[in-house]
Design an enzyme around this catalytic site. Structure first.
Site, PDB file in Angstrom:
ATOM      1  N   LYS A  77     -14.513  -1.191   6.345  1.00  0.00           N
ATOM      2  CA  LYS A  77     -13.950  -2.133   7.317  1.00  0.00           C
ATOM      3  C   LYS A  77     -12.458  -2.290   7.063  1.00  0.00           C
ATOM      4  O   LYS A  77     -12.041  -2.574   5.939  1.00  0.00           O
ATOM      5  CB  LYS A  77     -14.650  -3.486   7.185  1.00  0.00           C
ATOM      6  CG  LYS A  77     -14.042  -4.633   7.986  1.00  0.00           C
ATOM      7  CD  LYS A  77     -14.806  -5.920   7.703  1.00  0.00           C
ATOM      8  CE  LYS A  77     -14.149  -7.134   8.334  1.00  0.00           C
ATOM      9  NZ  LYS A  77     -12.874  -7.487   7.671  1.00  0.00           N
ATOM     10  N   ASP A  78     -11.644  -2.089   8.119  1.00  0.00           N
ATOM     11  CA  ASP A  78     -10.200  -2.287   7.972  1.00  0.00           C
ATOM     12  C   ASP A  78      -9.633  -2.956   9.217  1.00  0.00           C
ATOM     13  O   ASP A  78     -10.387  -3.453  10.071  1.00  0.00           O
ATOM     14  CB  ASP A  78      -9.488  -0.962   7.659  1.00  0.00           C
ATOM     15  CG  ASP A  78      -9.196  -0.124   8.890  1.00  0.00           C
ATOM     16  OD1 ASP A  78      -9.833  -0.343   9.955  1.00  0.00           O
ATOM     17  OD2 ASP A  78      -8.321   0.759   8.820  1.00  0.00           O
ATOM     18  N   MET A  79      -8.277  -2.936   9.342  1.00  0.00           N
ATOM     19  CA  MET A  79      -7.623  -3.635  10.446  1.00  0.00           C
ATOM     20  C   MET A  79      -6.704  -2.739  11.272  1.00  0.00           C
ATOM     21  O   MET A  79      -5.891  -3.247  12.047  1.00  0.00           O
ATOM     22  CB  MET A  79      -6.831  -4.835   9.901  1.00  0.00           C
ATOM     23  CG  MET A  79      -7.703  -5.905   9.260  1.00  0.00           C
ATOM     24  SD  MET A  79      -6.750  -7.257   8.506  1.00  0.00           S
ATOM     25  CE  MET A  79      -5.969  -7.975   9.952  1.00  0.00           C
ATOM     26  N   GLU A  80      -6.820  -1.404  11.102  1.00  0.00           N
ATOM     27  CA  GLU A  80      -5.949  -0.549  11.918  1.00  0.00           C
ATOM     28  C   GLU A  80      -6.497   0.837  12.255  1.00  0.00           C
ATOM     29  O   GLU A  80      -6.038   1.480  13.199  1.00  0.00           O
ATOM     30  CB  GLU A  80      -4.575  -0.379  11.247  1.00  0.00           C
ATOM     31  CG  GLU A  80      -4.566   0.417   9.950  1.00  0.00           C
ATOM     32  CD  GLU A  80      -4.880  -0.406   8.729  1.00  0.00           C
ATOM     33  OE1 GLU A  80      -5.276   0.174   7.709  1.00  0.00           O
ATOM     34  OE2 GLU A  80      -4.740  -1.641   8.807  1.00  0.00           O
ATOM     35  N   ASP A 100     -12.329  -4.702  -1.720  1.00  0.00           N
ATOM     36  CA  ASP A 100     -13.279  -5.814  -1.710  1.00  0.00           C
ATOM     37  C   ASP A 100     -14.617  -5.360  -1.148  1.00  0.00           C
ATOM     38  O   ASP A 100     -14.684  -4.460  -0.307  1.00  0.00           O
ATOM     39  CB  ASP A 100     -12.733  -6.988  -0.892  1.00  0.00           C
ATOM     40  CG  ASP A 100     -12.274  -6.565   0.501  1.00  0.00           C
ATOM     41  OD1 ASP A 100     -13.034  -6.768   1.466  1.00  0.00           O
ATOM     42  OD2 ASP A 100     -11.162  -6.019   0.632  1.00  0.00           O
ATOM     43  N   GLU A 132       0.828  -1.205   0.000  1.00  0.00           N
ATOM     44  CA  GLU A 132       0.000   0.000   0.000  1.00  0.00           C
ATOM     45  C   GLU A 132       0.864   1.257   0.000  1.00  0.00           C
ATOM     46  O   GLU A 132       0.492   2.286  -0.573  1.00  0.00           O
ATOM     47  CB  GLU A 132      -0.900   0.015   1.242  1.00  0.00           C
ATOM     48  CG  GLU A 132      -1.908  -1.111   1.290  1.00  0.00           C
ATOM     49  CD  GLU A 132      -2.590  -1.221   2.643  1.00  0.00           C
ATOM     50  OE1 GLU A 132      -3.773  -1.615   2.677  1.00  0.00           O
ATOM     51  OE2 GLU A 132      -1.953  -0.932   3.664  1.00  0.00           O
ATOM     52  N   THR A 186      -5.982   0.255   2.333  1.00  0.00           N
ATOM     53  CA  THR A 186      -7.097  -0.381   1.656  1.00  0.00           C
ATOM     54  C   THR A 186      -8.131  -0.828   2.674  1.00  0.00           C
ATOM     55  O   THR A 186      -7.867  -0.877   3.878  1.00  0.00           O
ATOM     56  CB  THR A 186      -6.619  -1.576   0.828  1.00  0.00           C
ATOM     57  OG1 THR A 186      -5.927  -2.494   1.692  1.00  0.00           O
ATOM     58  CG2 THR A 186      -5.674  -1.117  -0.272  1.00  0.00           C
TER      59      THR A 186
END
Length: 260
Positions: free
Chosen positions: A192-195, A218, A33, A109
């Site tokens: 929706k992400d992870m961080e 996605d 990224e 992303t």
């Protein structure tokens, strides 16, 4: 010198909003990224990192006109890349302490809901952030678990770039359990992400404004497996992310926080 009172702190924060932005730190989870942005601005990897020795974190630095730009990534361990809320929190804390940014940008992303108007390749400016996997069904702790925080308000930037805007929900898994899904929907999140929410938590603690640029790889409510769709679209979407991040940097240049 004695400790600052609340009035002193407010005065410092007010003055910082009127001073031209000179230092921007991008917090980015994955090297894939970050690389298009590193290439775009010709950033160099820092060999003697001020973030600490013996750590996997990767720091890039450079100048765009007279604006100092840093990009920090968690890096890799012996087996794989490092992602998720814990490394995001750590690199955000270390970057603020060492680099003293005027503003943070968490760029990356994400997944998104097409029912909320999202399409593959869209880049969103995030309005606010929550967590969806911190389930603590005890009064007051339930609110802490959700962790609702506002992104720094940038109405002029939003208007200039004509970006889509939405709420971001963060968790430590790429997939989505039934419980995760119900909380994401209950919190009215589009992305929706992870961080992201972890970055927001640290930024709030240390009183540094943060904005979020999230590019859709996605569709959560689409018909393709998440991992497959993410990998299929990663290269194209990170290019779109770089284009938007470049526009953001060009808009920021020469402006104060209040101008954004």
């Amino acid at each position: 010198m004695g400790p600052h009172g609340d009035g002193d702190i407010e005065k410092v924060e007010s003055e910082s909003r009127r001073r031209p932005i000179s230092t921007v730190v991008f917090v980015i989870a994955m090297q894939a990224e970050a690389q298009p942005l590193v290439n775009k601005f010709g950033l160099s990897e820092t060999s003697d990192s001020p973030l600490g020795k013996g750590l996997p974190w990767v720091l890039y630095h450079g100048l765009h006109k007279d604006l100092r730009i840093y990009v920090v990534c968690p890096g890799k361990d012996a087996a794989s890349g490092i992602v998720g809320t814990v490394p995001a929190s750590l690199i955000t804390f270390a970057s603020i302490q060492a680099l003293q940014p005027d503003i943070l940008i968490n760029a990356g992303t994400c997944g998104a809901f097409k029912v909320k108007g999202a399409n593959i390749g869209d880049v969103f400016l995030v309005s606010d952030v929550v967590f969806h996997d911190r389930r603590i069904p005890i009064p007051m702790f339930d609110l802490y678990g959700v962790g609702l925080r506002q992104a720094f308000s940038t109405p002029n930037l939003l208007k200039e770039l004509n970006l889509k805007i939405g709420r971001l929900s963060t968790g430590d898994s790429l997939d989505m359990s039934t419980q995760d899904e119900s909380l994401i929907i209950a919190n009215d999140a589009t992305l929706k992400d992870m961080e992201g929410a972890a970055v927001a938590y640290v930024a709030e603690l240390l009183k540094v404004p943060v904005i979020f640029l999230k590019a859709v790889t996605d569709l959560i409510d689409g018909d393709k497996p998440t991992a497959e769709e993410f990998l299929q679209n990663l290269a194209v979407v990170t290019s779109a992310l770089e284009e938007t991040a470049t526009k953001v940097i060009n808009f920021i240049h020469g402006k104060t926080l209040s101008d954004l």
